[in-house]
Design a protein around this motif. Structure first.
Motif, short mmCIF file in Angstrom:
data_model
loop_
_atom_site.label_atom_id
_atom_site.label_comp_id
_atom_site.label_asym_id
_atom_site.label_seq_id
_atom_site.Cartn_x
_atom_site.Cartn_y
_atom_site.Cartn_z
N LYS A 2 0.84 -1.22 0.00
CA LYS A 2 0.00 0.00 0.00
C LYS A 2 0.87 1.27 0.00
O LYS A 2 0.67 2.17 -0.81
N THR A 3 1.81 1.30 0.95
CA THR A 3 2.62 2.52 1.10
C THR A 3 3.46 2.76 -0.15
O THR A 3 3.57 3.90 -0.64
N SER A 4 4.02 1.69 -0.71
CA SER A 4 4.84 1.84 -1.93
C SER A 4 3.99 2.39 -3.07
O SER A 4 4.43 3.26 -3.83
N GLY A 61 2.65 4.30 10.64
CA GLY A 61 2.86 4.67 9.23
C GLY A 61 4.28 5.13 8.92
O GLY A 61 4.96 5.72 9.77
N ASN A 62 4.73 4.85 7.70
CA ASN A 62 6.08 5.24 7.29
C ASN A 62 6.09 5.86 5.89
O ASN A 62 7.10 5.84 5.21
N LEU A 63 4.95 6.42 5.48
CA LEU A 63 4.87 6.98 4.13
C LEU A 63 5.92 8.07 3.92
O LEU A 63 6.54 8.15 2.86
N ASP A 112 -2.16 5.22 8.53
CA ASP A 112 -1.61 4.15 9.39
C ASP A 112 -1.07 4.91 10.60
O ASP A 112 0.12 5.11 10.77
N ASP A 135 -1.21 9.75 5.42
CA ASP A 135 -0.88 8.47 6.06
C ASP A 135 -1.85 8.22 7.22
O ASP A 135 -1.71 8.81 8.30
N ASP A 184 -3.03 6.41 2.38
CA ASP A 184 -2.43 5.14 2.77
C ASP A 184 -3.07 4.72 4.10
O ASP A 184 -3.43 5.58 4.91
N CYS A 243 9.38 7.19 2.48
CA CYS A 243 9.57 6.92 1.04
C CYS A 243 10.07 8.16 0.31
O CYS A 243 10.58 8.08 -0.80
#
Ligand SMILES: Nc1ncnc2c1ncn2[C@@H]1O[C@H](COP(=O)(O)OP(=O)(O)OP(=O)(O)O)[C@@H](O)[C@H]1O
Ligand SMILES: [Mg+2]
Length: 407
Positions: free
Chosen positions: A149-151, A177-179, A173, A171, A252, A182
């Motif tokens: 999803k995030t990618s 979350g780690n958007l 999440d 984001d 995301d 990226c």
């Protein structure tokens, strides 16, 4: 059979239609003559077959009580209450009673009188803070973690910005979350702040956007996982406001369907269920699509994205036939990007990934462009049009070059 059934005084019918269109532009609406007839038609329909539209009080029937009774009956796909001079206390009463959306007939009336689009639908849980046209909201979810999803969101957002759109990647999440990573940002913007804000005005929401490059910003998650509850309750309100500030909102989400994800799903113009073909795929699709349908997401708004697909194989359409809500879902594909995609994303270089012309990046561009085309929002630039045809090819210009071309 119409998708929606409504009840109101005869003089309000046209305005009610306009109000409903601000929530569901393709709605087909049928009116019935009494509150009883409204409840009866909803109870006699198949579960979630019809949405309910309740207009201002007629003949002493309290509209909020009627909407609450319909929500309690539990058979309507979603319940929309339309009243004049909606107050905060009416909204919170309606939210507690399970009403999905509350609209103010006065702002709908003002908007249609001036020939402008109606104000965006305000979720029942908070007051509408803004008016104006809404950007498309595309939400990516899954019933399993690690499916991409995030990618996909990061890559799609970078493409959209390269087409000249003002895009915000949100984001939701909220805890993990780690958007932001990226894009090489050291951290996200702390969404816990929306819990404390008295109203989510454009200014407050705008201040939460962390800029990646011109036209591309990222928002979220929460600074501290334990604060995610604070942001969660206002996710719908946040998205409604955000969608008036941008050309495109990409969301995301977390692998589990939290309250925040549910609100995003309900506001989504496209709810894209991402899968990666792993062993749990059919169960995850069934869980997620079934829940989306129960939340009232129209089937026409649900799409599926097969990530890590092999370009030499065909999409697995059998997975759609089996699952609730996916029977009519369009299937998009994002190709396996291998070590290159993984490495660029892990090192915060999503923009370089988009420049690379990798099969993963180009297939995400195609999926996004085709979704925007369906929504009537494909930007009028060559690269976007070519992406929609599945022929994006390698990029010849940098991100900024594309943005210049778009102007
Ligand atoms: N199409 C692809 N090709 C190559 N690698 C991919 C692809 N899609 C995702 N990945 C890699 O798979 C891993 C998981 O992807 P990602 O973090 O985007 O999944 P997610 O669904 O957001 O996970 P979570 O549910 O934990 O948030 C990452 O290392 C990512 O780079
Ligand atoms: Mg993720």
């Amino acid at each position: 059979m119409s998708d929606w059934v409504g009840f109101c005084g005869g003089e309000d019918r046209l305005l009610l239609c306009a109000a409903l269109r601000s929530v569901d532009p393709r709605a087909a609406l049928e009116f019935v003559g009494s509150a009883d007839a409204l409840r009866r038609s909803l109870l006699e329909a198949a579960p979630t077959e019809l949405g309910a539209l309740v207009g201002p009080a007629v003949n002493g029937v309290s509209s909020v009580n009627l909407a609450a009774a319909i929500a309690r009956d539990g058979n309507a796909r979603s319940v929309v209450l339309v009243e004049r001079g909606v107050t905060g206390s009416l909204r919170s009463r309606a939210a507690r009673a399970g009403v999905d959306v509350v609209l103010d007939l006065e702002s709908v009336g003002a908007a249609s009188d001036g020939g402008r689009p109606a104000a965006p639908a305000a979720p029942a849980r908070g007051p509408a803070s803004v008016e104006g046209p809404r950007a498309p909201v595309v939400v990516f979810c899954s019933g399993r973690g690690g499916v991409g999803k995030t990618s996909v969101v990061a890559t799609a957002a970078a493409h959209a910005a390269s087409w000249g759109l003002e895009v915000c990647a949100l984001d939701l999440d909220l805890a993990c979350g780690n958007l932001f990573s990226c894009f090489g940002l050291p951290g996200g913007s702390d969404l816990a702040r929306i819990g404390a804000a008295s109203d989510l005005s454009c200014g407050v929401v705008d201040s939460l956007r962390a800029s990646v490059c011109p036209g591309l910003s990222v928002m979220g998650p929460c600074g501290l996982p334990e604060a995610s509850e604070l942001a969660s309750v206002r996710a719908g309100e946040l998205i409604s406001t955000l969608s008036t500030l941008c050309d495109l909102v990409l969301v995301d989400t977390s692998p589990t369907f939290t309250d925040a994800v549910a609100q995003a799903a309900q506001l989504a113009d496209r709810l894209v269920i991402v899968s990666d073909g792993g062993p749990g795929t059919p169960a995850a699709l069934a869980r997620t699509s079934g829940l989306a349908v129960r939340l009232g997401v129209a089937r026409t708004r649900i799409a599926r994205l097969e990530n890590r697909a092999n370009p030499r194989e065909r999409a697995n359409l059998a997975l759609c036939r089996a699952e609730v809500g996916l029977e009519t879902a369009r299937v998009f594909r994002a190709f396996e990007g291998g070590f290159e995609a993984e490495d660029l994303l892990a090192s915060g270089r999503a923009l370089d990934l988009v420049e690379s012309g990798s099969p993963f990046s180009e297939s995400v561009a195609t999926a996004l462009a085709q979704m925007l085309e369906e929504l009537g929002s494909l930007p009028d630039v060559d690269q976007a049009r070519r992406a929609a045809q599945g022929a994006a090819g390698r990029r010849r210009f940098g991100l900024l070059g594309k943005r210049r071309e778009a102007r």
